[in-house]
Design a protein around this motif. Structure first.
Motif, PDB file in Angstrom:
ATOM      1  N   ASN A   1       0.808  -0.753  -0.040  1.00 22.83           N
ATOM      2  CA  ASN A   1      -0.105   0.287  -0.171  1.00 22.83           C
ATOM      3  C   ASN A   1       0.935   1.269   0.241  1.00 22.83           C
ATOM      4  OD1 ASN A   1      -2.811  -1.651  -0.044  1.00 22.83           O
ATOM      5  ND2 ASN A   1      -2.353  -0.991   2.525  1.00 22.83           N
ATOM      6  N   VAL A   2       0.683   1.971  -0.698  1.00 22.31           N
ATOM      7  CA  VAL A   2       1.342   3.598  -0.880  1.00 22.31           C
ATOM      8  C   VAL A   2       0.588   4.244  -0.192  1.00 22.31           C
ATOM      9  CG1 VAL A   2       1.542   5.581  -2.233  1.00 22.31           C
ATOM     10  CG2 VAL A   2       1.693   3.286  -3.428  1.00 22.31           C
ATOM     11  N   LYS A   3       1.230   4.910   0.997  1.00 26.08           N
ATOM     12  CA  LYS A   3       1.021   5.656   2.406  1.00 26.08           C
ATOM     13  C   LYS A   3       1.749   7.368   2.066  1.00 26.08           C
ATOM     14  CE  LYS A   3      -1.364   2.778   4.630  1.00 26.08           C
ATOM     15  NZ  LYS A   3      -1.961   1.808   6.344  1.00 26.08           N
ATOM     16  N   ALA A   4       1.343   8.275   1.746  1.00 32.35           N
ATOM     17  CA  ALA A   4       2.688   9.377   1.483  1.00 32.35           C
ATOM     18  C   ALA A   4       1.800  10.242   2.875  1.00 32.35           C
ATOM     19  CB  ALA A   4       2.590   9.758   0.363  1.00 32.35           C
ATOM     20  N   PRO A   5       2.023  11.795   3.296  1.00 29.81           N
ATOM     21  CA  PRO A   5       1.683  12.635   3.608  1.00 29.81           C
ATOM     22  C   PRO A   5       0.819  13.791   2.551  1.00 29.81           C
ATOM     23  CG  PRO A   5       3.750  12.270   3.550  1.00 29.81           C
ATOM     24  CD  PRO A   5       3.918  11.736   3.452  1.00 29.81           C
ATOM     25  N   PRO A   6       0.049  14.213   3.099  1.00 28.07           N
ATOM     26  CA  PRO A   6      -0.412  15.462   1.465  1.00 28.07           C
ATOM     27  C   PRO A   6       0.265  16.287   1.524  1.00 28.07           C
ATOM     28  CG  PRO A   6      -2.087  15.182   3.363  1.00 28.07           C
ATOM     29  CD  PRO A   6      -1.245  14.576   4.413  1.00 28.07           C
ATOM     30  N   ILE A   7       0.203  17.507   0.329  1.00 28.47           N
ATOM     31  CA  ILE A   7       1.302  17.613  -0.200  1.00 28.47           C
ATOM     32  C   ILE A   7       0.303  19.405  -0.012  1.00 28.47           C
ATOM     33  CG2 ILE A   7       2.292  18.804  -2.127  1.00 28.47           C
ATOM     34  CD1 ILE A   7       2.484  16.114  -3.233  1.00 28.47           C
ATOM     35  N   ASP A   8       1.192  20.257   0.826  1.00 28.08           N
ATOM     36  CA  ASP A   8      -0.022  22.308   1.071  1.00 28.08           C
ATOM     37  C   ASP A   8       0.438  22.551  -0.761  1.00 28.08           C
ATOM     38  OD1 ASP A   8      -0.244  21.620   3.553  1.00 28.08           O
ATOM     39  OD2 ASP A   8       1.832  22.874   3.585  1.00 28.08           O
ATOM     40  N   ASN A   9       1.574  22.721  -1.433  1.00 31.07           N
ATOM     41  CA  ASN A   9       1.697  23.496  -2.566  1.00 31.07           C
ATOM     42  C   ASN A   9       1.683  22.359  -3.477  1.00 31.07           C
ATOM     43  OD1 ASN A   9       0.878  25.542  -1.990  1.00 31.07           O
ATOM     44  ND2 ASN A   9       2.561  25.989  -0.994  1.00 31.07           N
ATOM     45  N   VAL A  10       0.630  21.736  -4.342  1.00 33.68           N
ATOM     46  CA  VAL A  10       0.918  20.489  -5.799  1.00 33.68           C
ATOM     47  C   VAL A  10       1.294  21.319  -6.535  1.00 33.68           C
ATOM     48  CG1 VAL A  10      -0.107  18.692  -6.515  1.00 33.68           C
ATOM     49  CG2 VAL A  10      -1.215  18.947  -4.339  1.00 33.68           C
ATOM     50  N   ARG A  11       2.867  20.427  -6.974  1.00 35.38           N
ATOM     51  CA  ARG A  11       3.287  21.068  -8.240  1.00 35.38           C
ATOM     52  C   ARG A  11       3.106  20.023  -9.809  1.00 35.38           C
ATOM     53  NH1 ARG A  11       8.888  20.505  -6.158  1.00 35.38           N
ATOM     54  NH2 ARG A  11       8.254  18.545  -5.605  1.00 35.38           N
ATOM     55  N   ILE A  12       2.318  20.595 -10.549  1.00 36.22           N
ATOM     56  CA  ILE A  12       1.546  19.909 -11.191  1.00 36.22           C
ATOM     57  C   ILE A  12       2.380  20.279 -13.180  1.00 36.22           C
ATOM     58  CG2 ILE A  12      -0.750  19.179 -12.766  1.00 36.22           C
ATOM     59  CD1 ILE A  12      -1.985  19.834 -10.102  1.00 36.22           C
ATOM     60  N   GLY A  13       2.166  18.956 -13.375  1.00 35.49           N
ATOM     61  CA  GLY A  13       2.955  18.763 -14.944  1.00 35.49           C
ATOM     62  C   GLY A  13       1.498  18.096 -15.615  1.00 35.49           C
ATOM     63  N   LEU A  14       1.167  19.130 -17.140  1.00 37.04           N
ATOM     64  CA  LEU A  14      -0.143  18.680 -17.368  1.00 37.04           C
ATOM     65  C   LEU A  14       0.477  18.265 -18.944  1.00 37.04           C
ATOM     66  CD1 LEU A  14      -3.165  17.923 -17.793  1.00 37.04           C
ATOM     67  CD2 LEU A  14      -3.087  21.048 -18.306  1.00 37.04           C
ATOM     68  N   GLY A  15      -0.426  16.951 -18.883  1.00 38.85           N
ATOM     69  CA  GLY A  15       0.204  16.149 -20.942  1.00 38.85           C
ATOM     70  C   GLY A  15      -1.423  16.859 -21.692  1.00 38.85           C
ATOM     71  N   GLY A  16      -1.441  16.985 -22.922  1.00 35.86           N
ATOM     72  CA  GLY A  16      -2.741  16.876 -23.079  1.00 35.86           C
ATOM     73  C   GLY A  16      -3.176  18.175 -23.493  1.00 35.86           C
ATOM     74  N   ILE A  17      -3.321  19.333 -24.065  1.00 37.38           N
ATOM     75  CA  ILE A  17      -3.406  20.868 -24.238  1.00 37.38           C
ATOM     76  C   ILE A  17      -5.080  21.251 -24.927  1.00 37.38           C
ATOM     77  CG2 ILE A  17      -3.269  22.762 -23.282  1.00 37.38           C
ATOM     78  CD1 ILE A  17      -1.148  21.420 -21.683  1.00 37.38           C
ATOM     79  N   GLY A  18      -5.668  19.638 -25.142  1.00 36.65           N
ATOM     80  CA  GLY A  18      -6.901  19.932 -26.153  1.00 36.65           C
ATOM     81  C   GLY A  18      -7.413  20.649 -24.857  1.00 36.65           C
ATOM     82  N   ASN A  19      -8.992  19.986 -25.771  1.00 37.71           N
ATOM     83  CA  ASN A  19     -10.388  20.574 -24.687  1.00 37.71           C
ATOM     84  C   ASN A  19     -10.640  20.081 -23.829  1.00 37.71           C
ATOM     85  OD1 ASN A  19     -11.357  21.613 -27.134  1.00 37.71           O
ATOM     86  ND2 ASN A  19     -12.707  20.216 -27.856  1.00 37.71           N
ATOM     87  N   ARG A  20     -10.633  18.499 -23.395  1.00 39.33           N
ATOM     88  CA  ARG A  20      -9.958  18.371 -22.114  1.00 39.33           C
ATOM     89  C   ARG A  20      -9.090  18.730 -21.064  1.00 39.33           C
ATOM     90  NH1 ARG A  20     -13.859  17.898 -18.298  1.00 39.33           N
ATOM     91  NH2 ARG A  20     -13.143  16.236 -16.115  1.00 39.33           N
ATOM     92  N   GLY A  21      -7.547  18.402 -20.897  1.00 38.09           N
ATOM     93  CA  GLY A  21      -6.717  19.313 -20.988  1.00 38.09           C
ATOM     94  C   GLY A  21      -7.215  20.511 -20.294  1.00 38.09           C
ATOM     95  N   THR A  22      -7.445  21.590 -21.884  1.00 39.38           N
ATOM     96  CA  THR A  22      -7.922  22.885 -21.042  1.00 39.38           C
ATOM     97  C   THR A  22      -8.515  23.036 -20.056  1.00 39.38           C
ATOM     98  OG1 THR A  22      -7.394  23.712 -23.113  1.00 39.38           O
ATOM     99  CG2 THR A  22      -8.437  25.504 -22.483  1.00 39.38           C
ATOM    100  N   HIS A  23      -9.852  22.392 -20.104  1.00 39.67           N
ATOM    101  CA  HIS A  23     -10.692  22.938 -19.584  1.00 39.67           C
ATOM    102  C   HIS A  23     -10.316  22.085 -17.554  1.00 39.67           C
ATOM    103  CE1 HIS A  23     -14.341  22.161 -17.466  1.00 39.67           C
ATOM    104  NE2 HIS A  23     -14.581  21.180 -16.997  1.00 39.67           N
ATOM    105  N   LEU A  24      -9.109  20.936 -17.845  1.00 39.55           N
ATOM    106  CA  LEU A  24      -9.086  20.846 -16.569  1.00 39.55           C
ATOM    107  C   LEU A  24      -7.739  21.820 -16.230  1.00 39.55           C
ATOM    108  CD1 LEU A  24      -7.708  16.807 -17.506  1.00 39.55           C
ATOM    109  CD2 LEU A  24      -9.296  17.915 -15.825  1.00 39.55           C
ATOM    110  N   LEU A  25      -7.086  22.471 -16.740  1.00 39.39           N
ATOM    111  CA  LEU A  25      -6.258  23.563 -16.505  1.00 39.39           C
ATOM    112  C   LEU A  25      -6.735  24.871 -16.263  1.00 39.39           C
ATOM    113  CD1 LEU A  25      -3.251  24.632 -16.746  1.00 39.39           C
ATOM    114  CD2 LEU A  25      -3.318  25.652 -18.907  1.00 39.39           C
ATOM    115  N   SER A  26      -8.360  25.152 -16.708  1.00 39.10           N
ATOM    116  CA  SER A  26      -8.897  26.239 -16.295  1.00 39.10           C
ATOM    117  C   SER A  26      -9.446  25.654 -14.673  1.00 39.10           C
ATOM    118  CB  SER A  26     -10.127  26.759 -16.583  1.00 39.10           C
ATOM    119  OG  SER A  26     -10.000  26.481 -18.050  1.00 39.10           O
TER     120      SER A  26
END
Length: 155
Positions: free
Chosen positions: A1-26
């Motif tokens: 089982n993976v167990k890790a503490p919460p992250i206060d500031n999540v550093r994200i990389g986003l792949g796929g900036i079409g319609n759905r990716g743009t919506h997720l980014l927003s």
């Protein structure tokens, strides 16, 4: 089982900036505790558009990756990220992006489907167990709520 503490500031990389990716980014740009650090797409103009969306919210300009279908590997290997989110099409890229992210020490999340075959599902399970990284499948209605993405996403 993976167990890790919460992250206060999540550093994200986003792949796929079409319609759905743009919506997720927003959505992510409206959340506290989210830093968009990198964006990736096969179409360079989409990367530029995503970078502009991020800087319009007074975040630093994220790194851009647009050197072809496999540039996600460079993103995963080069960037200091907590999470790589994938909204690419075609679906054949979901498992390779998941695996590249986890092998590079990042948690991974993707739009549905997570995989197309049973073998690919086992590849995800085995990679998550080996790397001790989360492998999350996002779903339009249920699994992209603010509390799940940010507040419960472990390191």
């Amino acid at each position: 089982n993976v167990k890790a503490p919460p992250i206060d500031n999540v550093r994200i990389g986003l792949g796929g900036i079409g319609n759905r990716g743009t919506h997720l980014l927003s959505i992510m740009l409206d959340l506290q505790g989210v830093e968009i650090r990198a964006v990736c797409d096969v179409i360079p103009e989409r990367v530029t558009k995503a970078q502009d969306m991020v800087t319009a919210t007074h975040q630093e300009k994220p790194a851009g990756y647009a050197r072809g279908e496999t540039d996600f590997k460079r993103l995963c290997e080069s960037e200091e990220l907590d999470l790589v989110i994938n909204a690419t099409r075609p679906w054949k890229w979901h498992v390779p992006i998941y695996v590249a992210a986890m092998r590079a020490g990042k948690h991974a999340a993707t739009e549905v489907p997570a995989a197309e075959t049973i073998e690919e599902c086992w590849q995800l399970v085995e990679t998550a167990e080996k790397t001790q990284k989360y492998c999350v499948m996002l779903e339009n209605c249920c699994y992209f709520r603010e509390v799940m993405l940010v507040h419960n996403m472990p390191t």
